[in-house]
Every structure is written in C-alpha cells, then in structure tokens.
Design a protein around this motif. Structure first.
Motif, PDB file in Angstrom:
ATOM      1  N   GLN A 101     -14.996  19.413  20.292  1.00  0.00           N
ATOM      2  CA  GLN A 101     -15.505  19.249  18.930  1.00  0.00           C
ATOM      3  C   GLN A 101     -15.371  17.803  18.426  1.00  0.00           C
ATOM      4  O   GLN A 101     -15.518  17.538  17.241  1.00  0.00           O
ATOM      5  CB  GLN A 101     -14.763  20.193  17.969  1.00  0.00           C
ATOM      6  CG  GLN A 101     -14.927  21.668  18.306  1.00  0.00           C
ATOM      7  CD  GLN A 101     -16.384  22.087  18.310  1.00  0.00           C
ATOM      8  OE1 GLN A 101     -17.151  21.739  17.406  1.00  0.00           O
ATOM      9  NE2 GLN A 101     -16.788  22.823  19.330  1.00  0.00           N
ATOM     10  N   TYR A 102     -15.093  16.899  19.367  1.00  0.00           N
ATOM     11  CA  TYR A 102     -14.885  15.502  18.973  1.00  0.00           C
ATOM     12  C   TYR A 102     -15.762  14.556  19.786  1.00  0.00           C
ATOM     13  O   TYR A 102     -16.115  14.829  20.930  1.00  0.00           O
ATOM     14  CB  TYR A 102     -13.418  15.096  19.157  1.00  0.00           C
ATOM     15  CG  TYR A 102     -12.497  15.730  18.159  1.00  0.00           C
ATOM     16  CD1 TYR A 102     -12.155  15.064  16.987  1.00  0.00           C
ATOM     17  CD2 TYR A 102     -11.979  17.005  18.375  1.00  0.00           C
ATOM     18  CE1 TYR A 102     -11.309  15.659  16.055  1.00  0.00           C
ATOM     19  CE2 TYR A 102     -11.151  17.602  17.445  1.00  0.00           C
ATOM     20  CZ  TYR A 102     -10.813  16.926  16.290  1.00  0.00           C
ATOM     21  OH  TYR A 102      -9.993  17.514  15.361  1.00  0.00           O
ATOM     22  N   ARG A 216     -14.698  13.986  14.447  1.00  0.00           N
ATOM     23  CA  ARG A 216     -15.294  15.319  14.556  1.00  0.00           C
ATOM     24  C   ARG A 216     -16.817  15.231  14.678  1.00  0.00           C
ATOM     25  O   ARG A 216     -17.480  14.504  13.940  1.00  0.00           O
ATOM     26  CB  ARG A 216     -14.925  16.166  13.339  1.00  0.00           C
ATOM     27  CG  ARG A 216     -13.467  16.605  13.297  1.00  0.00           C
ATOM     28  CD  ARG A 216     -13.212  17.499  12.100  1.00  0.00           C
ATOM     29  NE  ARG A 216     -11.826  17.901  12.045  1.00  0.00           N
ATOM     30  CZ  ARG A 216     -11.309  18.945  12.701  1.00  0.00           C
ATOM     31  NH1 ARG A 216     -12.107  19.695  13.456  1.00  0.00           N
ATOM     32  NH2 ARG A 216     -10.037  19.242  12.596  1.00  0.00           N
TER      33      ARG A 216
END
Length: 232
Positions: A101-102, A216
């Motif tokens: 998610q990064y 993010r």
C-alpha cells in the motif's frame, strides 16, 4: 553457570544494511556528476575566500565537502534512479514491511566530494522524514574516508560496557565501518545514524547519496488524479 552450558540464542531487533557491487556504472555516473561537483565547488569559493581573509592564510578547501544540488530526475541518471528506486522497494520488502500500500518517493539525490586538502568528514546523523537511504561510491580507495554506522538503540548506549575486542564485530559493537570500492552501493534504514571518518586528502573521495520516503498509494494516486484534472 558453567561455560559448558549450551544456551539457545535468538537475535532480534536487527538493523540491516544491504550492499551490492555495480562497478560498470561508475564511469557514466561519475561523468554526469562532474558538472554538479563543479557547481558545488563554485558555491564554496566565497566560503574559502572568507576563511582565508579571516585566518590570513591560504588554506584552500581543507575540511570542506563539495555538496551538489539535487540531481533528481536528471535524464542522464534515469537508469540509475530507476534501479535505486526499485531496489529500495525490494529492500524495504525484504526488511519485512508491507509495501503493498506504499510507494517510494524520491526526496534527495546528490553527489559530494571531500576536500583535496584533507579534513573532509561528516558527523553522525540521520535523515529524518525518510525511510530508506543509501550511497553509491564513485571515487575511493583504502586511503580515503569510510562510512560508519552507529547502533541506534539508545537504551543500550546508556548501559554499555567495554568490549573484549573492539576490532571484532559482535552483538555488543556500538559502531561498524564499511570499506567501499568504486561501484559499491549501500542501502540502509534512514533511522540508522551514519557518518564519515576524517579524510586525509590523499586520494579523491566522491560518492552519491540518496533518500526515499514511503508514501501511501492512497495519497499518491489522489495527487496524480488531481494533476490529471488540472491539465484538462
């Protein structure tokens, strides 16, 4: 407890440092960096003149580090940046972080060269607001400065004891040094305090330094969407 007792040992809370040798890039990257170092030396000229005026002595660039401006998105370093970026992501994944998610974003990329008169160095420091940092060495030898890394555990520093053999790297070592070669690339967590020993000015010492931040994807995707809308 008898010395013959066998204890089970588990190692936790490691601070990993990863390295790889890529000597084939040295020539090209170093050539690109020449213009940046030239600009950095020009910026340092007033500092040198002011020091010599105050000290009434010709000292040249002794103790200085010729630090370039940002090299992020230089088209001549595209392959280099892409490799460092993708490898940094893989290293963070290897460390155990959930990177799904990064996205890693570049915050800093510069080159620096230590004084030819000697005395160039860096005190221990960290790069706050970043997650992974690294070096790529262009000019160095067994007679130049070396990078060092300090144990980041403050609680250990407060209660440390003398070492049996400071020359032997062990779980008790408070500091380690790397001896790079031209082409050595090192990746490490940005929280890890690092610095460079005092350089004698015997041989040229030049390296690239980089920092990246994990952001993010929810945010980066939103910003890209906003950017697309603004261009319509």
């Amino acid at each position: 407890m008898p010395k013959t007792d066998k204890l089970t040992t588990s190692i936790y809370f490691q601070s990993p440092i990863c390295s790889i040798e890529i000597p084939e890039w040295v020539g090209h990257v170093d050539k690109v960096c020449n213009k940046y170092i030239k600009e950095a030396k020009k910026r340092n000229e007033p500092i040198i003149k002011d020091r010599e005026k105050r000290w009434k002595k010709k000292v040249g660039d002794i103790t200085l580090s010729h630090h370039s401006g940002s090299m992020i998105n230089d088209p001549e370093l595209k392959e280099f940046q892409e490799y460092v970026g993708s490898t940094s992501w893989n290293v963070m994944d290897f460390f155990g972080y959930d990177m799904s998610q990064y996205e890693l974003m570049w915050t800093e990329l510069w080159v620096q060269e230590f004084s030819k008169k000697g005395g160039g160095h860096h005190e221990g420091h960290i790069h706050y607001d970043n997650h992974i940092s690294g070096f790529y060495f262009l000019k160095c030898s067994d007679r130049t400065s070396v990078p060092y890394f300090k144990d980041p555990r403050l609680a250990k520093v407060m209660s440390d004891l003398p070492l049996k053999d400071p020359a032997n790297i062990s779980m008790a070592s408070p500091l380690i040094q790397y001896k790079p070669k031209p082409g050595t690339m090192i990746f490490f967590p940005s929280y890890l305090e690092h610095g460079f020993t005092v350089d004698a000015g015997v041989d040229d010492f030049r390296f690239v330094h980089f920092n990246l931040q994990a952001v993010r994807k929810l945010l980066t995707n939103h910003l890209r969407g906003q950017d697309v809308k603004s261009k319509k």
